[in-house]
Write a protein that holds these residues in place. Sequence first.
Motif, PDB file in Angstrom:
ATOM      1  N   GLY A 329       0.837  -1.189   0.000  1.00  0.00           N
ATOM      2  CA  GLY A 329       0.000   0.000   0.000  1.00  0.00           C
ATOM      3  C   GLY A 329       0.875   1.243   0.000  1.00  0.00           C
ATOM      4  N   PRO A 330       0.256   2.408   0.067  1.00  0.00           N
ATOM      5  CA  PRO A 330      -1.191   2.660   0.155  1.00  0.00           C
ATOM      6  C   PRO A 330      -1.926   2.306  -1.146  1.00  0.00           C
ATOM      7  N   HIS A 331      -3.236   2.012  -0.994  1.00  0.00           N
ATOM      8  CA  HIS A 331      -4.076   1.676  -2.138  1.00  0.00           C
ATOM      9  C   HIS A 331      -5.263   2.631  -2.234  1.00  0.00           C
ATOM     10  N   THR A 332      -5.641   2.974  -3.449  1.00  0.00           N
ATOM     11  CA  THR A 332      -6.839   3.791  -3.681  1.00  0.00           C
ATOM     12  C   THR A 332      -8.092   2.913  -3.521  1.00  0.00           C
ATOM     13  N   ALA A 339      -6.669   5.363   0.260  1.00  0.00           N
ATOM     14  CA  ALA A 339      -5.676   6.401  -0.051  1.00  0.00           C
ATOM     15  C   ALA A 339      -6.129   7.278  -1.209  1.00  0.00           C
ATOM     16  N   THR A 340      -5.532   8.475  -1.260  1.00  0.00           N
ATOM     17  CA  THR A 340      -5.798   9.386  -2.368  1.00  0.00           C
ATOM     18  C   THR A 340      -4.753   9.152  -3.464  1.00  0.00           C
ATOM     19  N   THR A 341      -5.042   9.753  -4.627  1.00  0.00           N
ATOM     20  CA  THR A 341      -4.102   9.705  -5.751  1.00  0.00           C
ATOM     21  C   THR A 341      -2.741  10.242  -5.285  1.00  0.00           C
ATOM     22  N   ALA A 342      -2.784  11.350  -4.545  1.00  0.00           N
ATOM     23  CA  ALA A 342      -1.547  12.006  -4.112  1.00  0.00           C
ATOM     24  C   ALA A 342      -0.748  11.119  -3.163  1.00  0.00           C
ATOM     25  N   GLU A 343      -1.436  10.411  -2.280  1.00  0.00           N
ATOM     26  CA  GLU A 343      -0.719   9.546  -1.315  1.00  0.00           C
ATOM     27  C   GLU A 343      -0.011   8.389  -2.020  1.00  0.00           C
ATOM     28  N   VAL A 344      -0.682   7.802  -3.008  1.00  0.00           N
ATOM     29  CA  VAL A 344      -0.046   6.706  -3.754  1.00  0.00           C
ATOM     30  C   VAL A 344       1.169   7.240  -4.530  1.00  0.00           C
ATOM     31  N   THR A 345       1.004   8.408  -5.123  1.00  0.00           N
ATOM     32  CA  THR A 345       2.096   8.998  -5.905  1.00  0.00           C
ATOM     33  C   THR A 345       3.301   9.283  -5.013  1.00  0.00           C
ATOM     34  N   THR A 346       3.047   9.843  -3.848  1.00  0.00           N
ATOM     35  CA  THR A 346       4.138  10.138  -2.910  1.00  0.00           C
ATOM     36  C   THR A 346       4.856   8.856  -2.501  1.00  0.00           C
ATOM     37  N   ALA A 347       4.070   7.785  -2.267  1.00  0.00           N
ATOM     38  CA  ALA A 347       4.679   6.507  -1.867  1.00  0.00           C
ATOM     39  C   ALA A 347       5.605   5.990  -2.972  1.00  0.00           C
ATOM     40  N   ILE A 348       5.140   6.076  -4.207  1.00  0.00           N
ATOM     41  CA  ILE A 348       5.979   5.594  -5.331  1.00  0.00           C
ATOM     42  C   ILE A 348       7.281   6.389  -5.369  1.00  0.00           C
ATOM     43  N   ILE A 349       7.169   7.711  -5.238  1.00  0.00           N
ATOM     44  CA  ILE A 349       8.367   8.553  -5.321  1.00  0.00           C
ATOM     45  C   ILE A 349       9.325   8.208  -4.174  1.00  0.00           C
ATOM     46  N   GLU A 350       8.787   7.981  -2.994  1.00  0.00           N
ATOM     47  CA  GLU A 350       9.656   7.602  -1.862  1.00  0.00           C
ATOM     48  C   GLU A 350      10.365   6.278  -2.128  1.00  0.00           C
ATOM     49  N   HIS A 351       9.636   5.307  -2.675  1.00  0.00           N
ATOM     50  CA  HIS A 351      10.243   3.989  -2.933  1.00  0.00           C
ATOM     51  C   HIS A 351      11.297   4.067  -4.045  1.00  0.00           C
ATOM     52  N   VAL A 352      11.061   4.908  -5.032  1.00  0.00           N
ATOM     53  CA  VAL A 352      12.066   5.054  -6.096  1.00  0.00           C
ATOM     54  C   VAL A 352      13.352   5.608  -5.487  1.00  0.00           C
TER      55      VAL A 352
END
Length: 352
Positions: A329-332, A339-352
């Motif tokens: 997660g997070p999942h929409t 989760a919101t679109t923004a939360e998922v996007t932030t998670a991806i950026i953190e993992h990258v």
Amino acid sequence: MKLCVISGDGIGPEVIDAALQVLHALSPELKIETVIAQAGWDTFQATGSALPDTTRALAEAADAVLFGAVASPSHAVPGYQSPIVALRRALDLYANIRPTTNTGLPAASGQPPVDLVVVRENTEGLYAGRERLTDDGHTAIAERVITRRGSERIVRRACELAMQRGQRTGTAPKVTIVHKANVLRVSDGLFRTVALEVAQQYPALTIEELLVDTAAMHLAQAPQRFDVIVTTNMFGDILSDIACIHGGGLGLASSANIGERQALFEPVHGAAPDIAGRGIANPLAAIQCVALLLEWAATRPEHAEAQRIVYDQWAQRLRAAIATTLCNGPHTPDMGGTATTAEVTTAIIEHV
Ligand code: NAI
Ligand code: MG
């Protein structure tokens, strides 16, 4: 590399904004220059054209296009033509590649693995745009255009893709040719004949053919039996939506439209008016388009070897970040999360 970005209508701008945030967070080494262009229903209402000449010119001048979604009305509107269908034809993006996998999906744990690709012809068939009404207005006719050239190049593309997948995974590659030649004897008859001719040139491939209705049943019931499916335009459109259920639904389905020189990447989903503006659209389909873009760029002969390696490495890092987010997660809401679109996007950026 020049990337033309067309975000479109509804959730298109929401998910493309997420994809661009991710792209910009990756690395300046990628040397991707973005240019923004307009298309879709809002553009049609503002300018009278759903695909203005300036947009077409920007897309033609770019190496690749990142496309969101457009809201096309289901009733005829004078002067309105679907910009995505027009763009695919204008750029001659003849191969629509729609992968589906359940690998890494929390909901698929314990399920047999699904890893298939629908390769859909993208420029002809029933979407060739040849529709008319008879003079009395009582009969509507759509012409289904199937050419030897169009069939040959799409089946070759599918066979090449199956060979590459076989090499990557070490498993025996298979291509399923899907048609309805028992009824559409002339048009799908030609597609089938040409497909079998081309497939014969790949002795390492297992080749099978299925009628489209049977293929739909198998796709719903036993998707594990498929590797690469190749078919005509509308059949591919419909079958790929069935396939994407196994990959977590429309919010996760991405596609590549590939031509000889250019490519366009887009989520399979549409403008989703029911959730637009609420900030809850799943951005993963659009973010995966960035991975598809980098993977495509890594194969292009116009880039130096060192640059191709850079594209490939960042594609892999992005794939890993998406996999981590799918798993933890997070999942929409479409995936059962909050989760919101923004939360998922932030998670991806953190993992990258
Ligand atoms: P749609 O794909 O927009 O939505 C179908 C359902 O899936 C909706 O319930 C929607 O909320 C959900 N959904 C889609 N994407 C999602 C995402 N990223 N996250 C969470 N949920 C998501 O298809 P629909 O409703 O048939 O069409 C709506 C409009 O989109 C129409 O005007 C249609 O013409 C257009 N469309 C455009 C496409 C394109 O631009 N390539 C493709 C398909 C439809
Ligand atoms: Mg579709």
